[in-house]
Motif scaffolding. Structure first.
Motif, PDB file in Angstrom:
ATOM      1  N   VAL A 146     -46.696  40.538  51.918  1.00  0.00           N
ATOM      2  CA  VAL A 146     -47.708  39.699  51.264  1.00  0.00           C
ATOM      3  C   VAL A 146     -47.393  38.225  51.482  1.00  0.00           C
ATOM      4  O   VAL A 146     -48.274  37.423  51.778  1.00  0.00           O
ATOM      5  N   LEU A 147     -46.118  37.843  51.354  1.00  0.00           N
ATOM      6  CA  LEU A 147     -45.732  36.444  51.574  1.00  0.00           C
ATOM      7  C   LEU A 147     -45.994  36.015  53.027  1.00  0.00           C
ATOM      8  O   LEU A 147     -46.511  34.917  53.274  1.00  0.00           O
ATOM      9  N   TYR A 189     -48.160  37.331  55.081  1.00  0.00           N
ATOM     10  CA  TYR A 189     -49.608  37.291  55.265  1.00  0.00           C
ATOM     11  C   TYR A 189     -50.197  35.997  54.716  1.00  0.00           C
ATOM     12  O   TYR A 189     -51.024  35.348  55.369  1.00  0.00           O
ATOM     13  N   ARG A 190     -49.772  35.604  53.509  1.00  0.00           N
ATOM     14  CA  ARG A 190     -50.286  34.365  52.902  1.00  0.00           C
ATOM     15  C   ARG A 190     -49.906  33.142  53.756  1.00  0.00           C
ATOM     16  O   ARG A 190     -50.704  32.242  53.957  1.00  0.00           O
ATOM     17  N   ARG A 191     -48.681  33.143  54.243  1.00  0.00           N
ATOM     18  CA  ARG A 191     -48.212  32.017  55.068  1.00  0.00           C
ATOM     19  C   ARG A 191     -49.033  31.915  56.349  1.00  0.00           C
ATOM     20  O   ARG A 191     -49.463  30.833  56.740  1.00  0.00           O
ATOM     21  N   LYS A 192     -49.260  33.045  57.007  1.00  0.00           N
ATOM     22  CA  LYS A 192     -50.049  33.053  58.242  1.00  0.00           C
ATOM     23  C   LYS A 192     -51.497  32.648  57.973  1.00  0.00           C
ATOM     24  O   LYS A 192     -52.114  31.929  58.760  1.00  0.00           O
ATOM     25  N   SER A 193     -52.042  33.092  56.841  1.00  0.00           N
ATOM     26  CA  SER A 193     -53.422  32.732  56.485  1.00  0.00           C
ATOM     27  C   SER A 193     -53.551  31.228  56.271  1.00  0.00           C
ATOM     28  O   SER A 193     -54.520  30.604  56.743  1.00  0.00           O
ATOM     29  N   LYS A 194     -52.588  30.650  55.556  1.00  0.00           N
ATOM     30  CA  LYS A 194     -52.626  29.201  55.334  1.00  0.00           C
ATOM     31  C   LYS A 194     -52.484  28.439  56.649  1.00  0.00           C
ATOM     32  O   LYS A 194     -53.161  27.426  56.870  1.00  0.00           O
ATOM     33  N   GLN A 195     -51.612  28.910  57.529  1.00  0.00           N
ATOM     34  CA  GLN A 195     -51.427  28.266  58.834  1.00  0.00           C
ATOM     35  C   GLN A 195     -52.719  28.353  59.650  1.00  0.00           C
ATOM     36  O   GLN A 195     -53.135  27.380  60.286  1.00  0.00           O
TER      37      GLN A 195
END
Length: 109
Positions: free
Chosen positions: A13-14, A16-22
């Motif tokens: 989940v972490l 995924y969130r990091r990649k989404s923000k990037q």
């Protein structure tokens, strides 16, 4: 065993969130670049159009006094088909039968 599964899910989940923000940051960056490019193109088009209109006004003002130069059709055709000749081959005596002469001469006029 359950703790390891929860930990793996949490890490996924972490990530995924990091990649989404990037990806969102990259998208916004590209969007800003596109807007800047559109602005640049718009400004360039306005400038070129203004320059073209200025040149057209200059050309129009040059033609007002003298007018647009033109030739009658026969002179124009002679210059196009026989460039560089002082006298067109069409103005020489034509070696054709007398019965066809009026039709040929009419076609050359």
């Amino acid at each position: 065993g359950a703790f390891i599964v929860v930990l793996i899910v949490f890490v996924i989940v972490l990530i995924y969130r990091r990649k989404s923000k990037q990806a969102l940051r990259d998208y916004k960056k590209v969007q800003i670049q596109l807007e800047n490019l559109e602005t640049s193109v718009r400004d360039r088009c306005k400038k070129e159009f203004t320059d073209l209109m200025t040149e057209m006004m200059d050309l129009t003002s040059d033609l007002v006094g003298t007018g647009i130069p033109f030739l009658d059709y026969k002179s124009y055709a002679e210059r196009i088909f026989f460039p560089g000749h002082r006298e067109s081959p069409l103005q020489r005596d034509l070696d054709i039968q007398e019965c066809r002469r009026p039709t040929v001469e009419q076609g050359l006029v």
